[in-house]
Structure formats: C-alpha cells, structure tokens
Write a protein that holds these residues in place. Structure first.
Motif, PDB file in Angstrom:
ATOM      1  N   GLY A  61      45.454  29.982  37.496  1.00  0.00           N
ATOM      2  CA  GLY A  61      44.033  30.174  37.292  1.00  0.00           C
ATOM      3  C   GLY A  61      43.656  31.637  37.263  1.00  0.00           C
ATOM      4  O   GLY A  61      44.476  32.517  37.566  1.00  0.00           O
ATOM      5  N   LEU A  62      42.406  31.887  36.889  1.00  0.00           N
ATOM      6  CA  LEU A  62      41.875  33.244  36.837  1.00  0.00           C
ATOM      7  C   LEU A  62      40.493  33.230  37.470  1.00  0.00           C
ATOM      8  O   LEU A  62      39.586  32.533  36.992  1.00  0.00           O
ATOM      9  N   GLU A  63      40.322  33.984  38.551  1.00  0.00           N
ATOM     10  CA  GLU A  63      39.041  34.044  39.237  1.00  0.00           C
ATOM     11  C   GLU A  63      38.086  35.000  38.525  1.00  0.00           C
ATOM     12  O   GLU A  63      38.515  35.971  37.886  1.00  0.00           O
ATOM     13  N   GLU A  64      36.809  34.736  38.667  1.00  0.00           N
ATOM     14  CA  GLU A  64      35.786  35.657  38.181  1.00  0.00           C
ATOM     15  C   GLU A  64      35.519  36.709  39.253  1.00  0.00           C
ATOM     16  O   GLU A  64      35.542  36.402  40.444  1.00  0.00           O
ATOM     17  N   ARG A  65      35.223  37.933  38.811  1.00  0.00           N
ATOM     18  CA  ARG A  65      34.925  38.986  39.771  1.00  0.00           C
ATOM     19  C   ARG A  65      33.685  38.649  40.590  1.00  0.00           C
ATOM     20  O   ARG A  65      33.575  39.027  41.763  1.00  0.00           O
ATOM     21  N   ALA A 107      33.067  35.849  41.781  1.00  0.00           N
ATOM     22  CA  ALA A 107      33.471  34.911  42.837  1.00  0.00           C
ATOM     23  C   ALA A 107      34.374  35.580  43.871  1.00  0.00           C
ATOM     24  O   ALA A 107      34.202  35.380  45.079  1.00  0.00           O
ATOM     25  N   LYS A 108      35.321  36.387  43.425  1.00  0.00           N
ATOM     26  CA  LYS A 108      36.231  37.099  44.335  1.00  0.00           C
ATOM     27  C   LYS A 108      35.876  38.580  44.255  1.00  0.00           C
ATOM     28  O   LYS A 108      36.180  39.250  43.267  1.00  0.00           O
ATOM     29  N   ARG A 109      35.245  39.069  45.277  1.00  0.00           N
ATOM     30  CA  ARG A 109      34.614  40.391  45.213  1.00  0.00           C
ATOM     31  C   ARG A 109      35.596  41.552  45.292  1.00  0.00           C
ATOM     32  O   ARG A 109      35.219  42.700  45.029  1.00  0.00           O
ATOM     33  N   ALA A 110      36.840  41.300  45.657  1.00  0.00           N
ATOM     34  CA  ALA A 110      37.824  42.384  45.767  1.00  0.00           C
ATOM     35  C   ALA A 110      39.213  41.830  45.495  1.00  0.00           C
ATOM     36  O   ALA A 110      39.469  40.640  45.636  1.00  0.00           O
ATOM     37  N   GLY A 111      40.107  42.731  45.090  1.00  0.00           N
ATOM     38  CA  GLY A 111      41.494  42.336  44.885  1.00  0.00           C
ATOM     39  C   GLY A 111      41.778  41.774  43.510  1.00  0.00           C
ATOM     40  O   GLY A 111      40.951  41.837  42.592  1.00  0.00           O
ATOM     41  N   LYS A 112      42.960  41.196  43.385  1.00  0.00           N
ATOM     42  CA  LYS A 112      43.413  40.681  42.098  1.00  0.00           C
ATOM     43  C   LYS A 112      42.799  39.313  41.814  1.00  0.00           C
ATOM     44  O   LYS A 112      42.361  38.607  42.731  1.00  0.00           O
ATOM     45  N   LEU A 113      42.784  38.939  40.552  1.00  0.00           N
ATOM     46  CA  LEU A 113      42.092  37.729  40.129  1.00  0.00           C
ATOM     47  C   LEU A 113      43.020  36.638  39.596  1.00  0.00           C
ATOM     48  O   LEU A 113      42.635  35.471  39.558  1.00  0.00           O
ATOM     49  N   VAL A 114      44.245  36.994  39.174  1.00  0.00           N
ATOM     50  CA  VAL A 114      45.170  36.015  38.593  1.00  0.00           C
ATOM     51  C   VAL A 114      45.894  35.283  39.715  1.00  0.00           C
ATOM     52  O   VAL A 114      46.537  35.906  40.570  1.00  0.00           O
ATOM     53  N   ARG A 115      45.797  33.967  39.705  1.00  0.00           N
ATOM     54  CA  ARG A 115      46.451  33.158  40.740  1.00  0.00           C
ATOM     55  C   ARG A 115      47.777  32.596  40.223  1.00  0.00           C
ATOM     56  O   ARG A 115      47.879  32.188  39.059  1.00  0.00           O
ATOM     57  N   TYR A 116      48.761  32.563  41.126  1.00  0.00           N
ATOM     58  CA  TYR A 116      50.069  31.989  40.826  1.00  0.00           C
ATOM     59  C   TYR A 116      50.330  30.832  41.788  1.00  0.00           C
ATOM     60  O   TYR A 116      49.691  30.730  42.853  1.00  0.00           O
ATOM     61  N   ARG A 173      47.213  30.796  50.130  1.00  0.00           N
ATOM     62  CA  ARG A 173      46.169  31.025  49.129  1.00  0.00           C
ATOM     63  C   ARG A 173      45.146  32.018  49.669  1.00  0.00           C
ATOM     64  O   ARG A 173      44.620  31.836  50.767  1.00  0.00           O
ATOM     65  N   MET A 174      44.879  33.053  48.893  1.00  0.00           N
ATOM     66  CA  MET A 174      43.831  34.000  49.239  1.00  0.00           C
ATOM     67  C   MET A 174      42.496  33.442  48.751  1.00  0.00           C
ATOM     68  O   MET A 174      42.261  33.329  47.547  1.00  0.00           O
ATOM     69  N   GLY A 175      41.648  33.055  49.692  1.00  0.00           N
ATOM     70  CA  GLY A 175      40.353  32.504  49.311  1.00  0.00           C
ATOM     71  C   GLY A 175      39.434  33.569  48.740  1.00  0.00           C
ATOM     72  O   GLY A 175      39.649  34.771  48.927  1.00  0.00           O
ATOM     73  N   ASN A 176      38.395  33.135  48.065  1.00  0.00           N
ATOM     74  CA  ASN A 176      37.425  34.086  47.535  1.00  0.00           C
ATOM     75  C   ASN A 176      36.651  34.784  48.642  1.00  0.00           C
ATOM     76  O   ASN A 176      35.993  35.796  48.408  1.00  0.00           O
ATOM     77  N   ASP A 177      36.738  34.242  49.863  1.00  0.00           N
ATOM     78  CA  ASP A 177      36.161  34.911  51.026  1.00  0.00           C
ATOM     79  C   ASP A 177      37.135  35.911  51.643  1.00  0.00           C
ATOM     80  O   ASP A 177      36.878  36.469  52.710  1.00  0.00           O
ATOM     81  N   LEU A 178      38.292  36.130  50.976  1.00  0.00           N
ATOM     82  CA  LEU A 178      39.333  37.084  51.379  1.00  0.00           C
ATOM     83  C   LEU A 178      40.038  36.673  52.671  1.00  0.00           C
ATOM     84  O   LEU A 178      40.558  37.513  53.408  1.00  0.00           O
TER      85      LEU A 178
END
Length: 288
Positions: free
Chosen positions: A152-156, A158-167, A189-194
């Motif tokens: 998947g690919l997170e939107e900036r 939604a995820k305020r910092a860090g990388k966006l591509v999930r493996y 898993r790194m949540g969007n809440d970091l």
C-alpha cells in the motif's frame, strides 16, 4: 547484575534445584576424597565434626560457583551441527552478520525521534554502522526492496511523518556491508499515529522469513541479533523471556530442516539483564 544473579540463584525454583544438585555433587566428591585419605592414612587424627563442616562449607562454595548465573548460555547441536548462544553485551561490538528490526515502511529518521529513537537498535544501526548517513541507508534499503511488491501507499495527510510505502510484515531487506551482511526484518506495522504494533504471530512469521533469508544470503556464517520485539518497539503480550524463547525455538525448529547458519547469538542489552533468567534459558536451550 550481581544482585540479580543472587536473586535468580536463591529465589527461583531453577536456581535452587541447580544449586542443590551442584552442592550434592561437590559434597560427594569431597567426601570421597576424605574417605580415600582415611583409607591410606587410617591413623590420621582428622576431627570428625570439623571435617564434616569443612566439607559442607567447601561444597557450598563450589556449588554456588558452578551454578552462579552467567552472562552467557550456549548449546551446541548435532545432526545438523550449529551453535546457539544467548549473551549479555553490545550487539554492535560483534563482527558477524547482524539482524536489525524495522517496521513495515522501513522508517529510519532519528532527527527528532518521532519515528525512530536514537538509542534503539535501529537508531544505533544508522549512527554506528552508517555513521549517521541517512541518505545512504535509505538508498541501500530502497535497492534491497526493489523487487518486493508493496502492500500500500499512505497519503501524507494520513501519515504526518516518515515513509509512505508499506511492505508486507515479514519482509527482509538484505544489505551488504564490508565483509558482512545486515538482515533488516520488518516485524511490525508503523501506524499513522507513528506507533508500531506487532504480535506473536507476526513475529513468528517474520522470524521464519528471516531464517530463509539468512540461509540464502548468510553463507552459513555467524549471525547476531537483538531480542526483536523488546525495548522501544515492545510486543506487549510477551516479556523478554517469552520473546527470547520464541526466537530460540524458531531458529532451532528451522535449523532442523536445514542449516541456517553455523552460529546464532542473541544479544541481550546489559540494561535488560534483570528481565532475563539465564538459568532458565540455559535449561530451555538444553530441552530443545
């Protein structure tokens, strides 16, 4: 550390059983030596009670020394042959291949510690192995992940910092270093809440993928790893002892199928020594 070792020895069933067994062995050896002495010198005026108390005292000292919890426990397995060690120390002092835990987006930035804390294993990996060169580490990770399909690919937004591509959790990125390799294992898993989340099932799956990667790319050379899932990225349902046992059980089980590497060392941080019962771990290793 001495106080912890004394508590383990005197206040745990494993410690007391081992101390009693070693005391009995030492007492038997000293008693046999005394009887042998009296057989050769029957006219000796060896006082009975002082001799008995002396033998008991020496047996106690010998029993404590032989059963004292160590900072290292190890076992050599045969058929196939490999060695497993649990050792208190600094992971990055070792010159073997290293395993480093990551999250599913392979975040690396420690600048403000929102993503990765500098003192964590992953933070130390950046600063002690890559000399703080974030761009080089990210480039190596990107190259190693080039053939892995993202999940998947997170939107900036939604995820305020860090990388966006999930493996996929369980992805192993293998990095080449001078004379050794680094196995970067995404176990949570790194949540969007970091905040990183993981569990026993995810860790077991990741470990199985890790042993496959080590088998393929490790050239059967020695591998060292931390207690993945502990510390700052804790799996809350498991303590240090449970995590260690899961790692050891996973490695030995996989190694029964085919040799993963000739030597695995799980390195426990000195600050976590109080959470680990080395006597129990030694007995667990012998039971595998």
């Amino acid at each position: 550390m001495i106080g912890h070792s004394l508590r383990v020895l005197l206040r745990t069933p494993q410690g007391l059983r081992l101390l009693a067994r070693e005391w009995a062995v030492q007492f038997g050896l000293l008693s046999g030596a005394t009887q042998l002495y009296l057989a050769f010198w029957p006219d000796s005026s060896l006082p009975r009670w002082p001799a008995l108390l002396g033998i008991a005292g020496l047996a106690t000292i010998g029993g404590v020394l032989r059963s004292w919890p160590r900072s290292t426990v190890s076992r050599e397995f045969t058929g196939p042959g490999f060695t497993v060690t649990v050792q208190v120390g600094d992971l990055f002092d070792r010159e073997s291949h290293l395993v480093v835990g990551f999250n599913d987006v392979f975040d690396t930035d420690t600048s403000d510690e929102r993503l990765i804390v500098r003192r964590s294993v992953q933070g130390q990996f950046l600063h002690r192995v890559y000399a703080g060169d974030l761009a080089r580490l990210d480039g190596d990770l990107a190259a190693a992940l080039g053939e892995v399909d993202p999940t998947g690919l997170e939107e900036r937004s939604a995820k305020r910092a860090g990388k966006l591509v999930r493996y996929p959790v369980g992805t192993i990125a293998v990095l080449d270093g001078p004379g050794r390799r680094f196995f970067c294992a995404a176990y949570g898993r790194m949540g969007n809440d970091l905040v990183i989340s993981s569990g026993a099932d995810q860790l077991w799956h990741t470990l199985w993928q890790l042993w496959t990667a080590v088998h393929l790319h490790g050239r059967r050379e020695a591998v060292a790893m931390p207690v993945i899932g502990a510390g700052l990225a804790r799996i809350d349902s498991m303590d240090h002892k449970a995590l260690l046992k899961l790692i050891l059980l996973s490695f030995v089980t996989r190694s029964r199928e085919s040799v993963v590497c000739k030597s695995l060392t799980v390195v426990v941080h000195p600050g976590d020594y109080d959470e680990v019962d080395m006597l129990e771990l030694g007995m667990f290793l012998r039971s595998l």
